[in-house]
Design an enzyme around this catalytic site. Structure first.
Site, short mmCIF file in Angstrom:
data_model
loop_
_atom_site.label_atom_id
_atom_site.label_comp_id
_atom_site.label_asym_id
_atom_site.label_seq_id
_atom_site.Cartn_x
_atom_site.Cartn_y
_atom_site.Cartn_z
N GLU A 172 0.82 -1.23 0.00
CA GLU A 172 0.00 0.00 0.00
C GLU A 172 0.85 1.27 0.00
OE1 GLU A 172 -3.10 -0.22 3.02
OE2 GLU A 172 -4.14 -1.78 1.90
N GLU A 291 -5.35 -8.43 -0.36
CA GLU A 291 -6.08 -8.15 0.89
C GLU A 291 -7.55 -7.96 0.54
OE1 GLU A 291 -4.52 -5.19 3.62
OE2 GLU A 291 -2.47 -5.66 3.02
#
Ligand code: AHR
Length: 499
Positions: A172, A291
């Site tokens: 991320e 995720e």
């Protein structure tokens, strides 16, 4: 209410990659400590791993496991977690404001993966560190011997290389919450250089570049294109993450949200292919949905004691409707089997986990455990392109939501249907025209539902929400008929060869 589905055996989306049924284990809260690793637990094995948790993870049928983060990885020194435990440092862990004792590291993780039957997937730190440290970790894990780092691994008791195949280039990196957050250009350059070095150490590895942390990110789209402009020739996958929640307590909207996951996948694929087009390249970047989950119950939890070890964090207790939502997310993944090759339920134990544990006590299945385990066991084969004619509904989340959400998998020895009836009150009469399959019969129908959408599984009642066998489906000629109960998620297994 009625829905009609047409399935033709010749119309396939693509082979379901077994890595679609992956998990994600982060150094966060009680995932590692008290979750996976608890040496003082009565059921701990010789390595300090909880046997009850190993059994439950095996029951999920997880094929790959991503580690060690998540946000955690962006401040992690992998060297802290290897070698004699007594010499490992305790560190402030800035992502989650805890103290990391480093009793568990890469070698323990890989040992644990072997016990649960999953292939390890390792993320490298491109936040506070960079290409050189990433290169060193690949050498430590995968180089056979005869260099300082490979011999270091051997001296730690691992004579054979670990052979870690899939690696994530950071986590991320588009998010300002990330340690070492970067612009797309900064990240693209770092990821490209890390990729080169890592593959020069081990040309067999495959790499995942960071895509967007969510569809909500203001940089979504531009981020993908810029990152791939730098990394296209060096990576095989782009990551994509989604968490869904029902903070508004609007179940109809909540069950519609997984459809935005389909949109997100298709938009990300479009970005990947636009970069390929600019380069006149036939290469196709695949997606690693590394995720995904429901995550919102713990958002308002009181803050934990800062800098404690393994505090209770992100311990969502999942409901029956969360299991329906997770089941719908699995359907979205399967319906993009041509481009989504890896997916990881985030996470596995205690932290937004499919499994809950009590320190020194039992472990049990959360509600979301069930759709995952059922899909992993039954959705093996070729995903088919189903034509679905369903009643539609409107809700706050989106307009024209099909009541029926469905995936169909040709297993070779039969057909598996995963079907969600999103109507909260009405059963749904479903007919499925089966073209090109030959004689089929209903093998097994398993339904996940509960009269109370807010029902949970707890230490005292670990099986309140669980799948049950269902009857009433029948194949007549080349047509299946089944009435799906309201607010339910089903796995219908049809078997070949019975006329
Ligand atoms: O899974 C919890 C967190 O969600 C991860 O650490 C991070 O990557 C994401 O924002």
């Amino acid at each position: 209410m009625r829905a009609r589905v047409v399935l033709d055996r010749d119309y396939a989306i693509g082979e379901v990659d077994r890595r679609l049924f992956g998990g994600f284990a982060e150094h966060l809260g009680r995932h590692i400590y008290e979750g996976i690793y608890e040496p003082g637990h009565p059921l701990a094995d010789e390595d300090g791993f909880r046997r009850d948790v190993i059994e439950l993870v095996r029951g999920l049928g997880m094929t790959v496991m991503r580690y060690p983060g998540g946000n955690f990885v962006s401040g992690y020194n992998w060297e802290d977690g290897v070698g004699p435990r007594s010499e490992r440092p305790r560190r402030l862990e800035l992502a989650w404001r805890a103290t990391e004792p480093n009793e568990f590291g890469a070698n323990e993780f890989i040992q644990w993966c072997r016990k649960v039957g999953a292939d390890p997937v390792i993320a490298v730190n491109l936040g506070t560190r960079g290409p050189e440290d990433a290169r060193r970790l690949v050498e430590y894990c995968n180089h056979p011997s005869g260099t300082e780092l490979s011999d270091w691994r051997r001296s730690h008791g691992f004579a054979e290389p670990h052979g870690v195949r899939l690696w994530c280039l950071g986590n991320e990196m588009d998010g300002p919450w990330q340690m070492g957050h970067k612009t797309a250009t900064e990240y693209g350059r770092a990821a490209c250089e890390a990729a080169k070095l890592m593959k020069w150490v081990d040309p067999e590895i495959e790499l995942v570049a960071c895509g967007s942390s969510g569809r909500f990110m203001p940089t979504f789209g531009a981020w993908e294109m810029e990152v791939l402009d730098h990394t296209f020739d060096h990576v095989e996958y782009l990551s994509i993450h989604t968490y869904l929640g029902n903070r508004e307590d609007d179940s109809a909207s909540f069950l519609a949200k997984p459809d935005a996951m389909d949109d997100f996948i298709e938009e990300t694929v479009a970005c990947c292919d636009a970069v390929a087009a600019k380069r006149r390249s036939a290469k196709r970047i695949m997606l690693s949905f590394d995720e995904w989950n429901v995550w919102y119950h713990s958002n308002d939890d009181p803050p934990h004691e800062p800098w404690s070890v393994a505090p209770h964090q992100l311990e969502d207790v999942y409901t029956a409707e969360d299991a329906l939502c997770a089941g719908a997310m699995l359907i979205s993944l399967l319906n993009h089997a041509d481009r989504v090759k890896v997916a990881c339920l985030a996470q596995v134990v205690n932290v937004i986990g499919a499994i809950m544990t009590e320190a020194g006590g039992p472990a049990w299945r959360q509600t979301i455990y069930h759709p995952f385990a059922l899909a992993s066991a039954n959705a093996q084969g070729r995903a088919l392109r189903a034509v679905v004619e369903s009643p539609l509904y409107d809700c706050r989340e989106r307009q024209g939501v099909p009541v029926l959400k469905l995936a169909a998998i040709d297993r070779g020895d039969g057909l598996t249907l995963l079907a969600l009836n999103r109507d909260l009150a009405q059963p749904l009469d479903m007919t499925v025209d089966l073209r090109g399959f030959g004689p089929l019969a209903v093998g097994e129908w398993t339904v996940l539902r509960h009269d109370d959408l807010k029902a949970t599984n707890t230490r005292e009642y670990p099986d309140r929400v669980r799948p049950a066998s269902h009857s009433g489906a029948a194949v007549d000629g080349a047509q299946l008929r089944a009435t799906l109960p309201p607010a339910s998620w089903s796995v219908i297994r049809l078997v070949c060869g019975i006329g």
